[in-house]
Design an enzyme around this catalytic site. Structure first.
Site, short mmCIF file in Angstrom:
data_model
loop_
_atom_site.label_atom_id
_atom_site.label_comp_id
_atom_site.label_asym_id
_atom_site.label_seq_id
_atom_site.Cartn_x
_atom_site.Cartn_y
_atom_site.Cartn_z
CB THR A 198 -4.72 0.67 3.23
OG1 THR A 198 -5.38 1.85 3.64
CG2 THR A 198 -5.45 0.03 2.06
NE ARG B 8 6.82 9.97 -1.56
CZ ARG B 8 5.79 9.62 -0.77
NH1 ARG B 8 4.94 10.55 -0.38
NH2 ARG B 8 5.64 8.39 -0.35
CG HIS C 207 -1.67 1.28 1.42
ND1 HIS C 207 -2.69 1.69 0.57
CD2 HIS C 207 -1.55 2.26 2.35
CE1 HIS C 207 -3.16 2.86 0.98
NE2 HIS C 207 -2.49 3.23 2.05
MN MN Z 1 -6.06 4.17 7.45
#
Ligand code: MN
Length: 429
Positions: free
Chosen positions: A359, A152, A143
């Site tokens: 996540t 980036r 993630h």
């Molecule tokens: Mn979160």
């Protein structure tokens, strides 16, 4: 420490349990529910039965276990969690005995059964703990790499600190809600592409984050760290966690202090806390550390958990559609490392604190744990079965998360974490 006898894979209950149920007698999670008579109680679940622990206690079924009279007659699990791992274990072991098919004590007592057992459809699940403090980590390498690449570029995807510390931030607990409560699309400030002037209105990029969260017990005194290899003694259990996020609000506000209103408008958890004890046989090795870490972060033995995770998106009046399959074991930093890091400076944790994993994305595109990644910032919209497309979450869509472990014929699951996104309030100024 007493032995866990509640996990015996051969045990069967005298209560009916469907083969694909998340709640066999080996699970015995803890939750809080409201009965049809409007009584709040602490309970557990087997199959589709909600079991009233306060009633069981009152009728003497926990004799011999050191529990205060009102320990289950509460609207949160905080005091029970404070009583420590030994007590949680003793209560689960006793529950396994009470509901064992060979134990007639409650099985053949119709009067008691009437006071103790409820159909799951007849109770309303509540938030299981009063969450004092909530912290969210950012511990999935996939993630962090995906998001870093989008914002980036590939070369600088991971920040220089990422392989050295479990990155996290302090979130807000007031807006954490149990599964089944609908939320509203947030209003806020966003910055249109190429503009230097913000606009105000409903977020156009509401997203889910597929996470798990662990609930702690009172750990350490202020000033004293929790050692990484003792950390699991301070973890009561786990829930599914949807850390709702407004990506456009986040993009405008997050420098320099991190996410604020993009994250604190709502977060949804599954209502049954599955104990770490129940998950013992699903422990697996964590990913190899790619850079040496300080001794306070060196966890030994199996400290990750093989929990299969799924996300479904359900448009209004349509079937739910699976959009992601991931696994809790993908996390680069495990819970023990997160808790050790959280307390290394002497920060104390309390009973009922909640720590989100961050996540949980896996290695393949179908395992990405957010719309941001699944659609790659909206570039590749998801195709829905009804012909519509999704870049992010639409009004009146429901997001449903599910999770379960499975091994040797035993399935331990978390039930559901479900919430519908209602349209934004039309604010007039
Ligand atoms: Mn979160």
């Amino acid at each position: 420490m007493i032995k866990i006898t509640a996990n015996d894979p051969h045990r069967k209950s005298w209560l009916d349990v469907a083969d694909d149920s998340d709640f066999p007698i080996q699970n015995l999670p803890f939750g809080v529910f409201l009965t049809a008579d409007d009584i709040v109680t602490i309970g557990t679940r087997i199959g589709d039965y909600a079991i009233d622990l306060a009633a069981l206690h009152q009728l003497g079924y926990f004799e011999g276990i050191n529990l205060t009279d009102d320990i289950f007659l509460q609207d949160t699990l905080n005091d029970f969690i404070s009583s420590g791992r030994k007590t949680w274990r003793a209560v689960r072991n006793r529950l396994a005995e009470i509901f064992d098919e060979n134990n007639s004590e409650l099985r053949d007592n119709q009067e008691h059964r009437k006071n103790i057992l409820f159909n799951i459809d007849q109770v309303e699940m509540q938030l299981p703990v009063q969450i004092g403090d909530y912290t969210d980590f950012y511990s999935s390498k996939e993630h962090a790499t995906n998001v870093g690449t989008m914002f980036r570029g590939k070369e600088n995807a991971l920040m220089p600190n990422w392989l050295h510390i479990p990155v996290g931030y302090h979130g807000r607990s007031s807006s954490i809600i149990p599964s089944g409560i609908n939320i509203r699309r947030p209003n806020g400030q966003t910055i249109p592409d190429g503009s230097d002037t913000p606009v105000f209105g409903p977020s156009k990029q509401v997203d889910f984050e597929l996470e798990m969260a662990f609930i702690t017990t009172d750990g350490n005194a202020l000033g004293e760290p929790i050692p990484v290899n003792e950390a699991e003694d301070y973890i009561f259990g786990l829930v599914l966690f949807n850390d709702w996020s407004a990506r456009d609000i986040q993009r405008w506000e997050y420098v320099p202090l991190g996410p604020f209103l993009a994250k604190n408008f709502a977060s949804t958890i599954s209502p049954w806390i599955v104990t770490l004890d129940a998950l013992q046989s699903f422990k697996v090795e964590s990913p190899k550390m790619e850079k040496p870490v300080f001794p306070y972060l060196q966890s030994t033995g199996k400290k990750s958990y093989d929990i299969h995770l799924e996300v479904y998106l359900q448009p209004e009046n349509a079937e739910a559609q699976k959009i992601c399959s991931s696994n809790f074991k993908y996390m680069y930093w495990n819970m023990s490392q997160q808790l050790a890091h959280h307390t290394i400076n002497g920060c104390n944790v309390n009973s009922g604190d909640m720590m989100g994993s961050g996540t949980i994305s896996g290695p393949t595109p179908d395992s990405y744990g957010s719309m941001l990644e699944l659609t790659w910032r909206g570039q590749n919209p998801l195709k829905m079965n009804d012909g519509s497309e999704r870049k992010f979450i639409n009004d009146n869509d429901s997001v449903i998360m599910k999770g379960y472990c499975k091994k040797d014929g035993i399935r331990i699951g978390f039930g559901e974490c479900k919430s519908k996104l209602l349209p934004a309030l039309d604010l007039k100024f």
